[in-house]
Scaffold this motif. Structure first.
Motif, PDB file in Angstrom:
ATOM      1  N   SER A  31      47.164  59.553  38.546  1.00  0.00           N
ATOM      2  CA  SER A  31      46.379  60.011  39.809  1.00  0.00           C
ATOM      3  C   SER A  31      46.497  61.223  39.904  1.00  0.00           C
ATOM      4  CB  SER A  31      47.064  59.228  40.998  1.00  0.00           C
ATOM      5  OG  SER A  31      46.590  59.675  42.274  1.00  0.00           O
ATOM      6  N   VAL A  32      45.234  61.967  39.979  1.00  0.00           N
ATOM      7  CA  VAL A  32      45.365  63.513  39.820  1.00  0.00           C
ATOM      8  C   VAL A  32      44.579  63.962  41.339  1.00  0.00           C
ATOM      9  CG1 VAL A  32      44.438  65.492  38.911  1.00  0.00           C
ATOM     10  CG2 VAL A  32      45.375  63.466  37.505  1.00  0.00           C
ATOM     11  N   LEU A  33      45.294  64.979  41.953  1.00  0.00           N
ATOM     12  CA  LEU A  33      44.851  65.712  43.211  1.00  0.00           C
ATOM     13  C   LEU A  33      44.246  66.888  42.792  1.00  0.00           C
ATOM     14  CD1 LEU A  33      44.451  65.662  46.449  1.00  0.00           C
ATOM     15  CD2 LEU A  33      46.595  66.476  46.468  1.00  0.00           C
ATOM     16  N   ALA A  34      43.199  67.303  43.389  1.00  0.00           N
ATOM     17  CA  ALA A  34      42.348  68.419  43.026  1.00  0.00           C
ATOM     18  C   ALA A  34      41.729  68.886  44.192  1.00  0.00           C
ATOM     19  CB  ALA A  34      41.239  68.501  41.955  1.00  0.00           C
ATOM     20  N   ALA A  35      41.581  70.388  44.013  1.00  0.00           N
ATOM     21  CA  ALA A  35      40.942  71.051  44.948  1.00  0.00           C
ATOM     22  C   ALA A  35      39.209  71.048  44.860  1.00  0.00           C
ATOM     23  CB  ALA A  35      41.215  72.578  45.375  1.00  0.00           C
ATOM     24  N   ALA A  36      38.533  71.165  45.819  1.00  0.00           N
ATOM     25  CA  ALA A  36      36.898  71.429  45.781  1.00  0.00           C
ATOM     26  C   ALA A  36      36.533  72.322  45.266  1.00  0.00           C
ATOM     27  CB  ALA A  36      36.394  70.507  46.837  1.00  0.00           C
ATOM     28  N   HIS A  37      37.195  73.288  44.704  1.00  0.00           N
ATOM     29  CA  HIS A  37      36.836  74.760  44.327  1.00  0.00           C
ATOM     30  C   HIS A  37      37.641  75.123  43.150  1.00  0.00           C
ATOM     31  CE1 HIS A  37      40.112  75.633  46.708  1.00  0.00           C
ATOM     32  NE2 HIS A  37      39.797  76.888  46.592  1.00  0.00           N
ATOM     33  N   ALA A  38      37.420  76.523  42.732  1.00  0.00           N
ATOM     34  CA  ALA A  38      38.248  77.174  41.864  1.00  0.00           C
ATOM     35  C   ALA A  38      38.240  76.417  40.575  1.00  0.00           C
ATOM     36  CB  ALA A  38      39.796  77.292  42.475  1.00  0.00           C
ATOM     37  N   GLY A  39      37.319  75.956  40.006  1.00  0.00           N
ATOM     38  CA  GLY A  39      37.032  75.542  38.581  1.00  0.00           C
ATOM     39  C   GLY A  39      37.652  73.878  38.752  1.00  0.00           C
ATOM     40  N   PHE A  40      38.186  73.446  39.798  1.00  0.00           N
ATOM     41  CA  PHE A  40      38.525  71.856  39.793  1.00  0.00           C
ATOM     42  C   PHE A  40      37.071  71.209  39.502  1.00  0.00           C
ATOM     43  CE2 PHE A  40      42.371  73.974  41.651  1.00  0.00           C
ATOM     44  CZ  PHE A  40      43.135  73.519  40.667  1.00  0.00           C
ATOM     45  N   PRO A  41      36.138  71.331  40.356  1.00  0.00           N
ATOM     46  CA  PRO A  41      34.912  70.313  40.219  1.00  0.00           C
ATOM     47  C   PRO A  41      34.197  70.428  38.551  1.00  0.00           C
ATOM     48  CG  PRO A  41      34.548  71.686  42.245  1.00  0.00           C
ATOM     49  CD  PRO A  41      36.171  72.268  41.579  1.00  0.00           C
ATOM     50  N   ALA A  42      34.472  71.685  38.116  1.00  0.00           N
ATOM     51  CA  ALA A  42      33.809  71.851  36.774  1.00  0.00           C
ATOM     52  C   ALA A  42      34.408  70.979  35.660  1.00  0.00           C
ATOM     53  CB  ALA A  42      33.923  73.209  36.443  1.00  0.00           C
ATOM     54  N   LEU A  43      35.817  70.697  35.989  1.00  0.00           N
ATOM     55  CA  LEU A  43      36.760  69.786  35.206  1.00  0.00           C
ATOM     56  C   LEU A  43      36.375  68.377  35.277  1.00  0.00           C
ATOM     57  CD1 LEU A  43      39.122  70.171  33.194  1.00  0.00           C
ATOM     58  CD2 LEU A  43      40.835  69.422  35.051  1.00  0.00           C
ATOM     59  N   LYS A  44      35.928  67.918  36.256  1.00  0.00           N
ATOM     60  CA  LYS A  44      35.724  66.459  36.604  1.00  0.00           C
ATOM     61  C   LYS A  44      34.721  65.843  35.712  1.00  0.00           C
ATOM     62  CE  LYS A  44      34.774  63.078  40.139  1.00  0.00           C
ATOM     63  NZ  LYS A  44      34.381  62.834  41.776  1.00  0.00           N
ATOM     64  N   PRO A  45      33.567  66.505  35.183  1.00  0.00           N
ATOM     65  CA  PRO A  45      32.501  65.831  34.102  1.00  0.00           C
ATOM     66  C   PRO A  45      33.377  65.719  32.876  1.00  0.00           C
ATOM     67  CG  PRO A  45      31.433  67.453  35.487  1.00  0.00           C
ATOM     68  CD  PRO A  45      33.008  67.740  35.925  1.00  0.00           C
ATOM     69  N   LEU A  46      34.285  66.732  32.573  1.00  0.00           N
ATOM     70  CA  LEU A  46      34.915  66.072  31.157  1.00  0.00           C
ATOM     71  C   LEU A  46      36.211  65.092  31.227  1.00  0.00           C
ATOM     72  CD1 LEU A  46      35.476  70.134  30.362  1.00  0.00           C
ATOM     73  CD2 LEU A  46      33.495  68.657  30.100  1.00  0.00           C
ATOM     74  N   LEU A  47      36.483  64.415  32.240  1.00  0.00           N
ATOM     75  CA  LEU A  47      37.586  63.527  32.198  1.00  0.00           C
ATOM     76  C   LEU A  47      37.253  62.451  31.197  1.00  0.00           C
ATOM     77  CD1 LEU A  47      38.188  63.159  35.913  1.00  0.00           C
ATOM     78  CD2 LEU A  47      39.702  64.603  34.291  1.00  0.00           C
ATOM     79  N   PRO A  48      36.083  61.956  30.870  1.00  0.00           N
ATOM     80  CA  PRO A  48      35.887  61.015  29.837  1.00  0.00           C
ATOM     81  C   PRO A  48      36.177  61.635  28.531  1.00  0.00           C
ATOM     82  CG  PRO A  48      33.773  61.236  31.259  1.00  0.00           C
ATOM     83  CD  PRO A  48      34.795  62.334  31.813  1.00  0.00           C
ATOM     84  N   ILE A  49      36.250  62.640  28.353  1.00  0.00           N
ATOM     85  CA  ILE A  49      36.800  63.404  27.074  1.00  0.00           C
ATOM     86  C   ILE A  49      38.225  62.909  27.131  1.00  0.00           C
ATOM     87  CG2 ILE A  49      37.505  65.234  25.757  1.00  0.00           C
ATOM     88  CD1 ILE A  49      34.836  66.572  26.854  1.00  0.00           C
ATOM     89  N   PHE A  50      39.031  63.254  27.845  1.00  0.00           N
ATOM     90  CA  PHE A  50      40.518  62.859  28.228  1.00  0.00           C
ATOM     91  C   PHE A  50      40.732  61.453  28.052  1.00  0.00           C
ATOM     92  CE2 PHE A  50      44.323  62.131  30.518  1.00  0.00           C
ATOM     93  CZ  PHE A  50      45.107  62.669  29.999  1.00  0.00           C
ATOM     94  N   GLU A  51      40.075  60.611  28.737  1.00  0.00           N
ATOM     95  CA  GLU A  51      40.238  59.138  28.609  1.00  0.00           C
ATOM     96  C   GLU A  51      39.943  58.713  27.066  1.00  0.00           C
ATOM     97  OE1 GLU A  51      37.670  57.823  31.909  1.00  0.00           O
ATOM     98  OE2 GLU A  51      39.206  58.013  33.350  1.00  0.00           O
ATOM     99  N   ALA A  52      38.791  59.108  26.494  1.00  0.00           N
ATOM    100  CA  ALA A  52      38.665  58.581  25.251  1.00  0.00           C
ATOM    101  C   ALA A  52      39.706  59.105  24.462  1.00  0.00           C
ATOM    102  CB  ALA A  52      37.331  59.326  24.995  1.00  0.00           C
ATOM    103  N   LEU A  53      40.180  60.303  24.286  1.00  0.00           N
ATOM    104  CA  LEU A  53      41.381  60.861  23.591  1.00  0.00           C
ATOM    105  C   LEU A  53      42.537  60.304  23.837  1.00  0.00           C
ATOM    106  CD1 LEU A  53      42.237  63.594  21.818  1.00  0.00           C
ATOM    107  CD2 LEU A  53      42.680  64.390  23.932  1.00  0.00           C
ATOM    108  N   THR A  54      42.795  59.803  24.994  1.00  0.00           N
ATOM    109  CA  THR A  54      44.133  59.325  25.416  1.00  0.00           C
ATOM    110  C   THR A  54      44.439  57.861  25.579  1.00  0.00           C
ATOM    111  OG1 THR A  54      44.140  59.781  27.608  1.00  0.00           O
ATOM    112  CG2 THR A  54      44.818  61.601  26.126  1.00  0.00           C
TER     113      THR A  54
END
Length: 435
Positions: A31-54
């Motif tokens: 469970s990851v908490l993030a802010a809705a600005h400052a680069g955090f929204p840009a990371l969200k679409p990349l989460l499938p990479i982390f899930e596939a990797l790990t």
């Protein structure tokens, strides 16, 4: 909607170069908490990479900054461990450390089963930013994004009116009056020459005002934690700062201007220049976002008579000490702040990594001063003692901020700072830093 945990289109090679077992926590739910600005929204679409990797499943909750801070504090203070990984800035790091809410990340960082040191290259993350997140020898968070004060300006307007970019705070006062007269003469009645932070709040007007005070040779606290921001140098700085944000050349209600109003005005083409946090650029970096997307640049923050100073900020990832998924949480933190991920984000984040600023994405912005101004700060900025994550900052910073605001609205400078110094001294005397 569920996201797939694997995809034939995902290239995992950049992360698989690390000599660690990325799947050592496969099956975990994070469970990851993030802010809705400052680069955090840009990371969200990349989460499938982390899930596939790990093989780790990630729940990623983004909330606006105020709501995020409330959720974070409630969870950390209660010890519930709802969020395994949380975003944190130096403003609230002191309280978190004093309360034992965050893990010391030097352990997993130096564990070869969890981190490939050569691949991760922590030295590429600004030393100044890393230092802000170390307290009593504990590394409490890994910087993800960065921000620092810079002077942003419309290069087309400065060229049209044959104006030099101001190098000092005093020059801004002269520039804004001259520029506003030229704008008005051309009939640009809804365009203003200059603005900077003025809104009340620890971390709001304080973040820029303190840089100005230090540039004039003043300081907020001495080495013993005693408030000294009523010195002659600080008084002179507040005189100049007040003159920058009031009078000819400033927008209506500039005495209480916040960062979001400034960025909005600049992006709409209604503000010609501003001292602003350097991460503003990704709100105006395309024609879809702003009509002036290709007409701006940045210069290093102005100097004072004593020095050139700026305050560094980073959003960093910390691991909740109450988390039950520590290995998974570290793998996420390492992945999110790695060169491979930051490079993939491009201009979606203002990076804490020095190498990322030289990437093609930033070179293509057409604002070379942004790279110069930001990397200068990442390499040279030194923080005020009040802004090094001390637990008293939220309360002491607010007391100072209220005084600054009173001055902007016309209060006598010396008397107002004298009263604020007494308040801050009282806060510091009662606080854990001196104890």
């Amino acid at each position: 909607m569920d996201r797939p945990t694997s995809s034939p289109t995902i290239d995992l090679a950049p992360w698989q170069k690390a000599d660690i077992d990325w799947r050592q926590a496969a099956g975990a739910n994070l469970s990851v908490l993030a802010a809705a600005h400052a680069g955090f929204p840009a990371l969200k679409p990349l989460l499938p990479i982390f899930e596939a990797l790990t093989g780790i499943r990630v729940g990623y909750l983004m909330a606006d900054e105020t709501d995020m801070r409330t959720k974070r504090r409630v969870d950390l203070a209660s010890g519930a461990g709802v969020y395994d990984v949380v975003p944190i800035g130096v403003t609230y790091l002191g309280e978190a450390h004093a309360s034992g809410w965050l893990d010391d990340l030097s352990g997993p960082l130096n564990d070869p089963t969890l981190t490939d040191a050569a691949w991760f290259d922590v030295e590429d993350i600004s030393q100044a930013l890393r230092d802000l997140h170390v307290m009593d020898g504990s590394l409490l968070a890994i910087p993800y994004s960065s921000a620092t004060g810079v002077f942003a300006y419309r290069k087309d307007l400065f060229a049209r009116y044959n104006l030099s970019v101001p190098d000092s705070y005093a020059e801004i006062v002269a520039m804004k009056a001259k520029l506003q007269a030229a704008l008005d003469k051309d009939g640009l009645q809804d365009t203003y020459a200059f603005a900077t932070r003025a809104k009340i709040g620890a971390g709001r007007n304080t973040w820029m005002v303190i840089s100005c005070i230090r540039a004039y040779g003043g300081e907020m606290l001495d080495a013993n934690g005693r408030a000294i921001f009523n010195s002659p140098e600080a008084v002179r700085a507040l005189d100049v700062y007040r003159d920058m944000i009031t009078g000819a050349g400033t927008p209506p209600e500039s005495e209480a201007m916040d960062i979001y109003q400034m960025r909005k005005l600049f992006g709409e083409g209604k503000l010609a220049s501003m001292i602003v946090a350097s991460d503003f650029f990704n709100q105006i970096d395309s024609p879809e976002k702003s009509p002036v997307w290709d007409r701006w640049d940045v210069a290093v923050i102005p100097r004072g008579p004593a020095s050139r100073e700026t305050s560094l900020w980073a959003w960093a990832w910390g691991i909740n000490s109450a988390s039950s998924q520590k290995r998974a949480a570290w793998l996420f933190t390492q992945w999110a702040t790695s060169k491979a991920t930051i490079d993939l984000l491009g201009t979606g984040v203002a990076p804490a990594r020095l190498s990322a600023w030289e990437a093609k994405a930033f070179q293509g912005l057409g604002a070379p001063g942004l790279i110069v101004g930001t990397t200068w700060a990442l390499n040279h900025a030194t923080p005020s003692r009040l802004q090094t994550g001390i637990p008293e900052f939220p309360e002491a910073g607010l007391a100072a901020s209220l005084a600054f605001s009173e001055i902007f609205f016309g209060a006598q400078v010396q008397e107002t700072l004298d009263a604020a110094v007494k308040k801050v001294d009282g806060i510091m005397e009662k606080g854990p830093t001196k104890r």
